[in-house]
Scaffold this motif. Structure first.
Motif, short mmCIF file in Angstrom:
data_model
loop_
_atom_site.label_atom_id
_atom_site.label_comp_id
_atom_site.label_asym_id
_atom_site.label_seq_id
_atom_site.Cartn_x
_atom_site.Cartn_y
_atom_site.Cartn_z
N GLY A 42 0.78 -1.23 -0.05
CA GLY A 42 -0.06 -0.23 0.10
C GLY A 42 0.69 1.28 0.03
N ARG A 222 -3.76 -1.49 -6.87
CA ARG A 222 -3.13 -0.34 -7.06
C ARG A 222 -2.73 0.26 -8.45
N ALA A 248 -4.25 4.53 -4.91
CA ALA A 248 -5.37 3.73 -4.75
C ALA A 248 -6.43 3.90 -5.93
N SER A 249 -6.36 4.69 -6.66
CA SER A 249 -7.23 4.97 -7.81
C SER A 249 -6.30 5.40 -8.97
#
Length: 266
Positions: A42, A222, A248-249
């Motif tokens: 992440g 991701r 994340a987008s």
């Protein structure tokens, strides 16, 4: 009640997601090595490199760690450069068919065209041969047909852009003047929905001499989002490369690229 996105925004988002889906449909894009999946936990990473063409010296300023990232579609500029070098070596112009593939590959980021030209240049080995002549030292072609998994650094992308936009000593440039002009022309004709990216760092956001790349990783969800090109800042022409991963987008990745580009040239 939150406002709905404008029709223009919806069209742009839909076009970007459709292009990403097409890239994924070309085959599994996850690299075998753990190093290439740096966003698994992440973490979000961003690196920018900037070269002011109107100042003396040819060393780019790098912001962040000059680590390797997956190229996604920015490798299409490198594929075109390799194709042009091969044509130069053969003493010929690009064929009509090669132009029919090269132009949508850059202007619309057409993945099918990129796949065809990737095979035509000899895939990773052909890219490596071209990059040795272009001065790239940290770019590795993707495995087999997976051109989007080519690995590169921001500083290497500046080396590629330098040969295209301003080779310094033309006598030592790999690409001939006509070849350089052709690449620049196509990069200045990207479709409007792909005009985001390093262009945000230019004077008033004007101009879009660039190539972007974006890819959603199926193992993590991701996004890798990248942008390379030329902008004018304070009357100076600057080459800018921004590479990111772990967003994340798609929209988060675009925002990260644009913030990073603006900060890097400030």
């Amino acid at each position: 009640m939150p406002s709905l996105p404008s029709p223009t925004a919806r069209v742009r988002a839909g076009a970007l997601l459709a292009s990403a889906a097409a890239l994924l449909s070309a085959g599994p894009l996850q690299p075998a090595t753990a190093a290439a999946a740096s966003s698994t936990a992440g973490a979000v990473h961003a690196t920018a490199a900037v070269l002011d063409l109107d100042r003396t010296g040819g060393t780019p300023v790098v912001h962040g760690q000059d680590r390797a990232y997956d190229t996604a579609s920015i490798v299409k500029v490198d594929i075109l450069a390799a194709l042009l070098l091969q044509a130069q070596d053969a003493g010929r112009q690009l064929t009509a068919r090669e132009r029919e593939l090269a132009e949508p590959m850059i202007r619309r980021s057409d993945n099918a065209a990129a796949g065809t030209l990737w095979r035509r240049i000899g895939r990773a080995s052909g890219l490596a041969a071209a990059n040795r002549r272009l001065g790239l030292t940290a770019t590795t072609g993707g495995p087999g047909p997976k051109w989007g998994l080519t690995r590169t650094t921001a500083s290497d992308q500046i080396r590629l852009l330098r040969d295209v936009f301003d080779p310094g000593d033309p006598a030592h440039a790999a690409l001939h003047p006509a070849s350089r002009a052709y690449v620049r022309t196509l990069m200045s004709q990207v479709v409007p929905e792909q005009s985001w990216g390093v262009s945000a760092a230019g004077a008033g956001g004007a101009g879009r001499i660039l190539k972007n790349g974006w890819l959603e990783r199926s193992t993590t969800g991701r996004w890798d989002v990248n942008s390379v090109g030329e902008v004018t800042v304070g009357g100076h022409r600057c080459l800018v490369a921004v590479l990111t991963d772990g967003s994340a987008s798609m929209s988060d990745g675009v925002s990260l690229v644009e913030r990073t580009a603006r900060a890097a040239v400030a």
